[in-house]
Write a protein that holds these residues in place. Structure first.
Motif, short mmCIF file in Angstrom:
data_model
loop_
_atom_site.label_atom_id
_atom_site.label_comp_id
_atom_site.label_asym_id
_atom_site.label_seq_id
_atom_site.Cartn_x
_atom_site.Cartn_y
_atom_site.Cartn_z
N ASP A 120 69.52 5.11 62.25
CA ASP A 120 68.43 4.40 62.92
C ASP A 120 69.01 3.51 64.01
OD1 ASP A 120 65.89 3.53 63.53
OD2 ASP A 120 65.37 3.00 61.46
N VAL A 157 57.05 -3.86 64.58
CA VAL A 157 58.27 -3.28 65.16
C VAL A 157 58.29 -3.51 66.67
CG1 VAL A 157 59.49 -1.13 65.66
CG2 VAL A 157 58.61 -1.55 63.36
N ASN A 163 62.97 -5.40 59.44
CA ASN A 163 62.26 -4.92 58.25
C ASN A 163 61.97 -6.07 57.28
OD1 ASN A 163 62.15 -2.31 59.13
ND2 ASN A 163 63.87 -1.59 57.90
N VAL A 181 57.93 2.91 57.92
CA VAL A 181 58.66 3.24 59.16
C VAL A 181 59.03 4.72 59.17
CG1 VAL A 181 60.77 2.85 60.48
CG2 VAL A 181 59.53 0.89 59.54
N GLN A 185 57.67 7.57 61.85
CA GLN A 185 58.58 8.42 62.61
C GLN A 185 58.23 9.89 62.42
OE1 GLN A 185 62.43 5.44 62.03
NE2 GLN A 185 62.68 7.61 61.72
N ARG A 193 63.34 3.18 65.34
CA ARG A 193 62.39 2.09 65.57
C ARG A 193 62.29 1.72 67.05
NH1 ARG A 193 63.10 -1.13 61.56
NH2 ARG A 193 62.10 -3.01 62.37
#
Length: 211
Positions: A120, A157, A163, A181, A185, A193
Motif C-alpha cells: 500500500d 482517506v 487508519n 479500505v 479498492q 489509499r
C-alpha cells in the motif's frame, strides 16, 4: 512475519531516532543503516529489506536516485524535512510507495512502513490534500456501489487521515477500517489509499459530495 527496514540518512542522529521508533514496534526491525545514497543502494541489494527509508538530500546518490534504482525490488519510503511538491512528484514517479515528513510524528512513520510492507502507499497528511487538489476536476459520474460507511472511510482517506485516526473518528476497530479500505479498492479497481483519495477528490466525495 517481521518487517525488515533499512534506514538511509546522512545524519547519524536522525538514523538513530528512526531506529528507536521502528525497533520499538512489534513486527518491525531495522536491519541496516546507510549514511549516503551509494551505501543505501549497496546495502539494499545486499540485505534485501522489505522497506527502505531514504532521505531526499544525501551525499552521492540522492534519495530520488536511490528510489528509482530500487523501484520494483524494494519498497521505498522517502522521509524528509523538505515539503516540496517537486520532491513528492519525483518520488512517486520514481516508484516510492510513501512520502513522509520528519515532523509528521512516529505514528505516521510506523503506519507508512506497515502500509509499504503490504504494497500500500501513504503520504504525510499535510501533503495529501495539497497534492490531490492538483488532480481535482469537476465531479462527473459518481459511484453508487459504496456503502455509507465505505463513503465515510473514503472521505477520511481523502483528508489524509491514517487508519488509526479513521478508527477513532468512526468508533470502529482498526481491522474494520483496513477491511473497508480493501473493499473500496476492490470495488473501484484502485491500488492503494493514494488512488482512493484521488478518486474521492475527482468525484466530489472529499468535500461531502454525492451519496
Amino acid at each position: 512475519m517481521t518487517i525488515r527496514v533499512l534506514v538511509a540518512d546522512d545524519q547519524a542522529m536522525v538514523r538513530a531516532s528512526l531506529r528507536v521508533i521502528l525497533d520499538d514496534q512489534p513486527g518491525i526491525s531495522v536491519v541496516g543503516e546507510a549514511g549516503d545514497g551509494d551505501q543505501a543502494l549497496a546495502l539494499a541489494r545486499e540485505l534485501r529489506p522489505d522497506v527502505c527509508l531514504v532521505d531526499v538530500q544525501m551525499p552521492g546518490l540522492d534519495g530520488l536516485e536511490v528510489t528509482r534504482a530500487l523501484a520494483g525490488s524494494t519498497r521505498v519510503i522517502v522521509v524528509t524535512t523538505f515539503d516540496l511538491d517537486e520532491y513528492v512528484h519525483e518520488a512517486l514517479r520514481g516508484g516510492a510507495v510513501g512520502f513522509v515528513l520528519k515532523d509528521a510524528g512516529p505514528g505516521v512513520l510506523v503506519e507508512a512502513v506497515r502500509a509499504a510492507s503490504v504494497g500500500d502507499a501513504l503520504i504525510s497528511p499535510s501533503i495529501t490534500l495539497r497534492l490531490l487538489r492538483r488532480f481535482t476536476r469537476p465531479a462527473g459520474r459518481t459511484e453508487r456501489r459504496l456503502s455509507d460507511r465505505e463513503i465515510e472511510v473514503v472521505r477520511a482517506v481523502a483528508r489524509g487521515r491514517t487508519n488509526q485516526e479513521i478508527a477513532a473518528e468512526l468508533f470502529i476497530s482498526l481491522s474494520t477500517v483496513k477491511g473497508h479500505v480493501s473493499l473500496v479498492q476492490a470495488k473501484l479497481g484502485l491500488r492503494n489509499r493514494v488512488e482512493i483519495a484521488a478518486w474521492a477528490w475527482e468525484n466530489g466525495y472529499a468535500c461531502g459530495g454525492p451519496r
